[in-house]
Design an enzyme around this catalytic site. Structure first.
Site, PDB file in Angstrom:
ATOM      1  N   SER A 164      17.850  -6.562  17.295  1.00 51.04           N
ATOM      2  CA  SER A 164      16.632  -7.350  17.151  1.00 51.04           C
ATOM      3  C   SER A 164      16.853  -8.832  17.415  1.00 51.04           C
ATOM      4  O   SER A 164      16.002  -9.500  18.009  1.00 51.04           O
ATOM      5  CB  SER A 164      16.053  -7.155  15.744  1.00 51.04           C
ATOM      6  OG  SER A 164      15.755  -5.800  15.497  1.00 51.04           O
ATOM      7  N   HIS A 217      16.476 -12.357  13.256  1.00 52.80           N
ATOM      8  CA  HIS A 217      15.365 -12.566  14.187  1.00 52.80           C
ATOM      9  C   HIS A 217      15.188 -14.047  14.498  1.00 52.80           C
ATOM     10  O   HIS A 217      15.056 -14.455  15.652  1.00 52.80           O
ATOM     11  CB  HIS A 217      14.065 -12.014  13.592  1.00 52.80           C
ATOM     12  CG  HIS A 217      14.089 -10.547  13.349  1.00 52.80           C
ATOM     13  ND1 HIS A 217      13.084  -9.887  12.666  1.00 52.80           N
ATOM     14  CD2 HIS A 217      14.997  -9.591  13.684  1.00 52.80           C
ATOM     15  CE1 HIS A 217      13.373  -8.596  12.600  1.00 52.80           C
ATOM     16  NE2 HIS A 217      14.523  -8.398  13.204  1.00 52.80           N
TER      17      HIS A 217
END
Length: 339
Positions: free
Chosen positions: A198, A250
């Protein structure tokens, strides 16, 4: 996880239709001087330039295959039946069967297996001299659902970026962004094992945003593309405040990719063309593009130097930012947050 795909269409030559912008989930088309809508294109210039600029795509499919292969290898060594658990698909998958849903709702291996084979474990990175986990963790996934969502996002975002900018630029953004996400994660996440691509995917999303900014002159429908990217980024980052989601990876990946986009994805300004025999033409890059590139290089080097130094000194980022833990998880009456 990132699922954005925004590309621009720049103003075409006088004799060719103008290309448009194709961000999901909607479509934005620009019109040519005759008022006819041109077909949506993932490239900036007219169709002839589009053909010249297109790169062959092989890196992104290779990365997808590598992630799938790593998941299969981890499942092989996980060997759920050996531990006598109530494994999912035990009769058919045998040693490749999945851990019980109550242990891993993402349908995958155990946390212990992920930690053993390269998952991001703060203690092992800081005190065990296992810095390699900062990168290997980006090639592991917690389960089939996790793997599928990330790889679908990578295909939608990465393929078009690789077609436009080539494998080595997109590959560098992907790898370095994954590393940046892991560094920030280690600084703030104190417990558990973190895995997943991610951070690298958010890096591609951040690079798309900075690429739009630095190459502003060659875009049409710029405001629509910018708004679409910002909304998609905000939604994906907002999802990260749910429990058991490493939103620091992230954020770190997004910021890293955003800075790298100014450096690696810079393109000549609109109207520039190479002139043979020393012919005069406007500058290849604008002053603004050069300034952004230099600042991005300085900030990237400084951020990694400071971040890695803090990691290996065992600094707890939460001690210097009392509210930052809310960026990764916001406690409610329905769930609690463990940092």
């Amino acid at each position: 996880m990132s699922n954005a795909d925004v590309e621009g269409g720049g103003q075409a030559r006088a004799a060719a239709p103008t290309t448009g912008i194709k961000p999901p989930p909607g479509r934005y088309n620009s019109s040519n001087v005759d008022g006819q809508h041109a077909p949506v294109s993932p490239f900036y210039y007219d169709h002839a330039a589009q053909h010249e600029r297109q790169h062959h795509t092989w890196l992104v499919p290779l990365v997808v295959l590598a992630n799938v292969a790593m998941f299969i290898v981890v499942m092989y060594y996980n060997d759920c039946p050996r531990n006598g658990a109530d494994c999912i698909g035990r009769s058919v998958l045998r040693r490749f069967s999945f851990q019980p849903l109550k242990e891993n709702p993402l349908v995958g291996p155990s946390a212990a297996t992920l930690g053993k084979y390269g998952g991001l474990d703060r203690y092992k990175v800081v005190h065990g001299n296992q810095a390699w986990r900062l990168e290997t963790s980006t090639w592991l996934h917690a389960g089939l659902i996790h793997l599928g969502a990330n790889m679908i996002s990578l295909i939608f975002v990465g393929v078009r970026l690789e077609q436009q900018f080539g494998f080595w630029k997109v590959g560098l953004v992907y790898l370095i962004s994954g590393l940046g996400g892991s560094v920030l994660s280690v600084l703030f996440i104190r417990n558990g094992v973190s895995v997943g691509a991610s951070g690298a995917l958010f890096g591609l999303l951040g690079a798309m945003l900075s690429e739009l900014i630095t190459n502003w002159t060659i875009y049409s429908n710029r405001i629509a593309a910018m708004a679409n990217l910002l909304i998609i980024a905000a939604i994906n980052l907002a999802i990260g405040i749910l429990p058991h989601v490493d939103n620091f990876a992230h954020i770190g990946g997004f910021v890293t990719g955003f800075l790298l986009g100014f450096v690696l994805l810079i393109q000549p300004q609109f109207g520039w063309s190479a002139q043979p025999f020393g012919g005069k033409t406007k500058s290849k890059y604008t002053a603004c593009q050069i300034v952004l590139l230099v600042l991005a290089v300085i900030l990237t080097i400084a951020a990694f130097a400071v971040g890695l130094l803090m990691v290996f000194r065992g600094v707890n980022g939460n001690d210097h930012c009392g509210w930052c833990h809310y960026l990764s998880c916001v406690p409610t009456s329905s769930w609690k947050c463990d940092t």
